[in-house]
Design an enzyme around this catalytic site. Structure first.
Site, PDB file in Angstrom:
ATOM      1  N   ARG A  26       0.842  -1.202   0.000  1.00  0.00           N
ATOM      2  CA  ARG A  26       0.000   0.000   0.000  1.00  0.00           C
ATOM      3  C   ARG A  26       0.875   1.249   0.000  1.00  0.00           C
ATOM      4  NH1 ARG A  26      -0.486   4.601   2.728  1.00  0.00           N
ATOM      5  NH2 ARG A  26      -0.016   3.488   4.639  1.00  0.00           N
ATOM      6  N   ASP A  27       1.552   1.535   1.095  1.00  0.00           N
ATOM      7  CA  ASP A  27       2.399   2.729   1.203  1.00  0.00           C
ATOM      8  C   ASP A  27       3.542   2.654   0.187  1.00  0.00           C
ATOM      9  OD1 ASP A  27       3.322   5.116   2.189  1.00  0.00           O
ATOM     10  OD2 ASP A  27       4.242   4.282   3.972  1.00  0.00           O
ATOM     11  N   CYS A 253       5.702   9.473  -0.063  1.00  0.00           N
ATOM     12  CA  CYS A 253       4.403  10.063   0.223  1.00  0.00           C
ATOM     13  C   CYS A 253       4.024  10.967  -0.939  1.00  0.00           C
ATOM     14  CB  CYS A 253       4.452  10.863   1.523  1.00  0.00           C
ATOM     15  SG  CYS A 253       2.931  11.770   1.779  1.00  0.00           S
ATOM     16  N   ASN A 262      10.270   4.023   2.753  1.00  0.00           N
ATOM     17  CA  ASN A 262      10.148   3.537   4.121  1.00  0.00           C
ATOM     18  C   ASN A 262      11.398   2.750   4.516  1.00  0.00           C
ATOM     19  OD1 ASN A 262       7.087   3.868   4.815  1.00  0.00           O
ATOM     20  ND2 ASN A 262       7.146   3.100   2.730  1.00  0.00           N
TER      21      ASN A 262
END
Length: 314
Positions: A26-27, A253, A262
């Protein structure tokens, strides 16, 4: 010759076991310009789970105009079938409409995403902090009523590209308001990767003083300044046992240009293996999965461990 596993020297200052909250699907993918097909996303999630990652965030029920990459959320969950459901397969929901779609899909866990700063709340949710919390209140209430596990993300906990430093008290105040809605877990996001060790310790202590203990906290560090792993170790030594990371170090982001990937799951697993901390993850299987996804994305993985252990294509 590269060592495939680290020498194990147990570190008694760390917890004996941690839970990795895998955000790569997802991220990790939400920032990709080229849309990754739903079938590839579903296969990625299956492979992550097969590598031993028990908790995998699958997708996000956000407005497709905001994040086109995740417009196929329902399709991904359909492809996963029962594998995409249950309390270890959270999906992001920004509002009640997102929750309706999540409930329709039969998921067992959801996450809301708030911001510690007004600037990012406006950019990410098009609302003030107060308005966003008001928007989340019925989401959490209905999700809890339906028996779902609920997580609250707080972005920009350690710094904001528009506002600069973010006071610890401000972060604690927003975190407290989100947890007061009835969330099960709080994830502290270092969205632009500027946190350092003392800052992490101070925020965790401040949350503890306000009744939000480390047993309800996860940490989510970005590696923009190379600090993600060292910050994670500080949190673990404070008693945190849930760490968000992304296979292959994917992600960033879409609303914060200075945010890079990340913490890479492989880098975390390698560090934990060397310290004798159990993660339940098979590093070789995970390396294979990240190398497979890097091929789909057409570029090498940013993870240091993946680069060290995966031969460069000829």
């Amino acid at each position: 010759m590269s060592m495939r596993t680290p020498q194990v020297e147990p570190d008694p200052t760390l917890p004996p076991e941690i839970t990795i909250y895998e955000v790569g699907a997802r991220d990790g993918l939400q920032n990709e310009k080229a849309v990754v097909p739903a079938a590839v996303k579903a296969e990625f999630i299956r492979r992550l789970a097969a590598a031993g990652l028990a908790t995998v965030e699958t997708t996000s029920f956000v407005n497709p105009q905001w994040v086109p990459q995740l417009a196929d959320a329902s399709e991904v969950l359909e492809l996963l079938g029962d594998e995409g459901l249950g309390p270890r397969r959270p999906v992001l929901v920004p509002n009640e409409r997102g929750l309706d779609r999540a409930l329709e899909a039969g998921v067992g866990a959801v996450a809301i995403f708030g911001s510690a700063t007004e600037s990012f709340a406006r950019k990410n949710l098009n609302r003030s902090v107060d308005e966003s919390i008001a928007m989340f209140a019925p989401v959490v209430e209905r999700a809890q009523g339906a028996g779902l596990w609920v997580r609250a993300y707080v972005s920009m906990c350690f710094g904001d590209p528009w506002e600069g430093p973010v006071p610890v008290d401000q972060v604690v105040s927003v975190a407290e308001r989100l947890m007061d809605l009835g969330c099960d877990q709080l994830s502290l996001g270092d969205t632009i990767g500027v946190a350092t060790s003392g800052h992490v310790a101070r925020l965790l202590d401040a949350l503890h003083d306000r009744g939000i203990g480390v047993d309800r906290i996860g940490v989510h560090f970005h590696d923009t300044y190379g600090q993600a792993l060292s910050n994670t170790l500080v949190a673990l030594r404070r008693g945190v046992t849930v760490v968000d990371s992304s296979a292959g170090g994917l992600g960033g982001c879409p609303y914060a240009e200075s945010a890079t990937g990340n913490l890479a799951t492989e880098d975390l697993v390698w560090a934990m293996a060397g310290a004798g901390v159990r993660t339940g993850v098979d590093l070789e299987a995970l390396l294979g999965t990240s190398a497979w996804m890097a091929q789909h994305l057409g570029r090498p993985s940013p993870s240091a461990v993946v680069r060290a252990l995966t031969p460069a294509p000829a």
